[in-house]
Write a protein that holds these residues in place. Structure first.
Motif, mmCIF file in Angstrom:
data_model
loop_
_atom_site.group_PDB
_atom_site.id
_atom_site.type_symbol
_atom_site.label_atom_id
_atom_site.label_comp_id
_atom_site.label_asym_id
_atom_site.label_seq_id
_atom_site.Cartn_x
_atom_site.Cartn_y
_atom_site.Cartn_z
ATOM 1 N N GLY A 66 0.820 -1.203 0.000
ATOM 2 C CA GLY A 66 0.000 0.000 0.000
ATOM 3 C C GLY A 66 0.852 1.250 0.000
ATOM 4 O O GLY A 66 2.008 1.246 0.426
ATOM 5 N N SER A 67 0.256 2.326 -0.485
ATOM 6 C CA SER A 67 0.939 3.617 -0.519
ATOM 7 C C SER A 67 -0.092 4.729 -0.491
ATOM 8 O O SER A 67 -1.305 4.484 -0.565
ATOM 9 C CB SER A 67 1.813 3.736 -1.774
ATOM 10 N N LYS A 68 0.399 5.949 -0.352
ATOM 11 C CA LYS A 68 -0.505 7.103 -0.334
ATOM 12 C C LYS A 68 0.212 8.310 -0.905
ATOM 13 O O LYS A 68 1.401 8.528 -0.652
ATOM 14 C CB LYS A 68 -0.948 7.400 1.100
ATOM 15 N N SER A 69 -0.538 9.089 -1.679
ATOM 16 C CA SER A 69 -0.026 10.363 -2.185
ATOM 17 C C SER A 69 -1.148 11.380 -2.078
ATOM 18 O O SER A 69 -2.189 11.237 -2.735
ATOM 19 C CB SER A 69 0.436 10.225 -3.631
ATOM 20 N N GLY A 70 -0.942 12.370 -1.248
ATOM 21 C CA GLY A 70 -1.991 13.363 -1.057
ATOM 22 C C GLY A 70 -3.244 12.728 -0.497
ATOM 23 O O GLY A 70 -3.205 12.062 0.538
ATOM 24 N N SER A 71 -4.360 12.911 -1.178
ATOM 25 C CA SER A 71 -5.634 12.370 -0.713
ATOM 26 C C SER A 71 -6.019 11.066 -1.406
ATOM 27 O O SER A 71 -7.183 10.650 -1.350
ATOM 28 C CB SER A 71 -6.750 13.414 -0.925
ATOM 29 N N THR A 72 -5.063 10.449 -2.058
ATOM 30 C CA THR A 72 -5.322 9.177 -2.738
ATOM 31 C C THR A 72 -4.399 8.087 -2.209
ATOM 32 O O THR A 72 -3.182 8.222 -2.215
ATOM 33 C CB THR A 72 -5.133 9.311 -4.257
ATOM 34 N N ALA A 73 -5.021 7.010 -1.753
ATOM 35 C CA ALA A 73 -4.282 5.834 -1.313
ATOM 36 C C ALA A 73 -4.395 4.763 -2.397
ATOM 37 O O ALA A 73 -5.311 4.793 -3.217
ATOM 38 C CB ALA A 73 -4.852 5.309 0.001
ATOM 39 N N SER A 74 -3.450 3.855 -2.393
ATOM 40 C CA SER A 74 -3.442 2.807 -3.414
ATOM 41 C C SER A 74 -3.060 1.467 -2.817
ATOM 42 O O SER A 74 -2.229 1.399 -1.907
ATOM 43 C CB SER A 74 -2.458 3.152 -4.535
ATOM 44 N N LEU A 75 -3.673 0.427 -3.349
ATOM 45 C CA LEU A 75 -3.331 -0.948 -3.008
ATOM 46 C C LEU A 75 -2.819 -1.604 -4.270
ATOM 47 O O LEU A 75 -3.492 -1.570 -5.310
ATOM 48 C CB LEU A 75 -4.550 -1.707 -2.491
ATOM 49 N N THR A 76 -1.639 -2.189 -4.208
ATOM 50 C CA THR A 76 -1.068 -2.910 -5.340
ATOM 51 C C THR A 76 -0.986 -4.387 -5.005
ATOM 52 O O THR A 76 -0.515 -4.753 -3.931
ATOM 53 C CB THR A 76 0.321 -2.379 -5.704
ATOM 54 N N ILE A 77 -1.468 -5.193 -5.917
ATOM 55 C CA ILE A 77 -1.332 -6.644 -5.802
ATOM 56 C C ILE A 77 -0.398 -7.071 -6.917
ATOM 57 O O ILE A 77 -0.708 -6.905 -8.097
ATOM 58 C CB ILE A 77 -2.680 -7.374 -5.935
ATOM 59 N N SER A 78 0.759 -7.602 -6.535
ATOM 60 C CA SER A 78 1.713 -8.060 -7.529
ATOM 61 C C SER A 78 1.632 -9.568 -7.674
ATOM 62 O O SER A 78 1.164 -10.270 -6.762
ATOM 63 C CB SER A 78 3.131 -7.635 -7.139
ATOM 64 N N GLY A 79 2.083 -10.081 -8.823
ATOM 65 C CA GLY A 79 2.014 -11.522 -9.048
ATOM 66 C C GLY A 79 0.602 -12.043 -8.862
ATOM 67 O O GLY A 79 0.367 -13.009 -8.146
#
Lengths: 110, 119
Positions: A66-79
Motif C-alpha cells: 500500500g501507498s498514499k499520495s496526497g488524498s489518494t491511497a493505493s493498493l497494489t497486488i503483484s504476481g
C-alpha cells in the motif's frame, strides 16, 4: 462525510500487477496515515490486508502493498493469483474518532 | 483467539427499532486494546461504518445515522449492542460487529447477520 472513491472494477492476468486507487479528501485520507485495505470474498467477512497505509499484518502475503499520495491511497497486488479474485475496500480515519469506507472494487483475474 | 458473533432478529418492521448483540469471546470487552464497532453492508453494496464504542464508554457514530443509533456495552455478559431506531427499507443490510485494534484498523469481524426491514 462521503464514501471514499474506488474504481468499480479492476482486472488483470495471472502474474501481472494491478493497482486499486482510493480517493478521499484533505479531511480523511489526506490528513491521517490511517488507511487500511480489506479483501472480501463472497459471503465472507472482510479480512485486512494493509493497515496504516503500507503495513502488512502478520500472515498477509508480501504481494500486497500500500501507498498514499496526497488524498489518494493505493493498493497494489503483484504476481496476481486466482485466489486474489474478490472485492476490496479501503477505509480511512476521518477525524473525531470516525471512519469512512470506499465503495469497493471488484478484482477479476482473467 | 478473539471471536465475535452477532445475534438478533432477521426481520424488523418499518419504523421499529433494530436491535443486535455482539458476543465477544477470547477477550474482555473491558480491554483497552480494542475498540468495538458496528459496520453494515446493504445487499450488493459497499461497507458503511456505523459507529464505535471505546472501553471508556464513549461512543462515536457516523453523522448520517447519529440521530438514530445507540451502541452500548454489557460488561457482565461480555457483549456490546446496536440499536437503530425508525428503520426503513434502506436500513436492510448485513450488520457486522468488529474490533478496532488500537484505534487503527478493523482486525476481527463477526460473520455478519442479515437484517431485512419489511412489513
Amino acid at each position: 462525510q462521503s464514501a471514499l472513491t474506488q474504481p468499480a472494477s479492476v482486472s488483470g492476468s495471472p502474474g501481472q500487477s494491478i493497482t486499486i486507487s482510493c480517493t478521499g479528501t484533505s479531511s480523511d485520507v489526506g490528513s491521517f496515515n490511517l488507511v487500511s485495505w480489506y479483501q472480501q470474498e463472497p459471503d465472507k467477512a472482510p479480512k485486512v490486508k494493509i493497515y496504516e497505509v503500507s503495513k502488512r499484518p502478520s500472515g498477509v502475503s508480501n504481494r500486497f502493498s500500500g501507498s498514499k499520495s496526497g488524498s489518494t491511497a493505493s493498493l497494489t497486488i503483484s504476481g496476481l493469483q486466482a485466489e486474489d479474485e474478490a472485492d476490496y475496500y479501503c477505509c480511512a480515519y476521518a477525524g473525531s474518532n470516525t471512519w469512512v469506507f470506499g465503495g469497493g472494487t471488484k478484482v477479476t483475474v482473467l | 483467539q478473539l471471536q465475535l458473533q452477532e445475534s438478533g432478529p432477521g426481520l424488523v418492521e418499518p419504523s421499529e427499532t433494530l436491535s443486535l448483540i455482539c458476543t465477544v469471546s477470547g477477550a474482555s470487552i473491558s480491554s483497552s486494546t480494542y475498540y468495538w464497532g458496528w459496520i453494515r453492508q446493504p445487499p450488493g453494496k459497499g461497507l458503511e461504518w456505523i459507529g464505535s464504542i471505546y472501553s471508556s464508554g464513549r461512543t462515536y457514530y457516523t453523522p448520517s445515522l447519529k440521530s438514530r443509533v445507540t451502541i452500548s456495552v454489557d460488561t457482565s455478559k461480555n457483549q456490546f449492542s446496536l440499536k437503530l431506531s425508525s428503520v426503513t427499507a434502506a436500513d436492510t443490510a448485513v450488520y457486522s460487529c468488529a474490533t478496532l485494534l488500537g484505534g487503527t484498523y478493523f482486525d476481527n469481524w463477526g460473520q455478519g447477520t442479515l437484517v431485512t426491514v419489511s412489513s
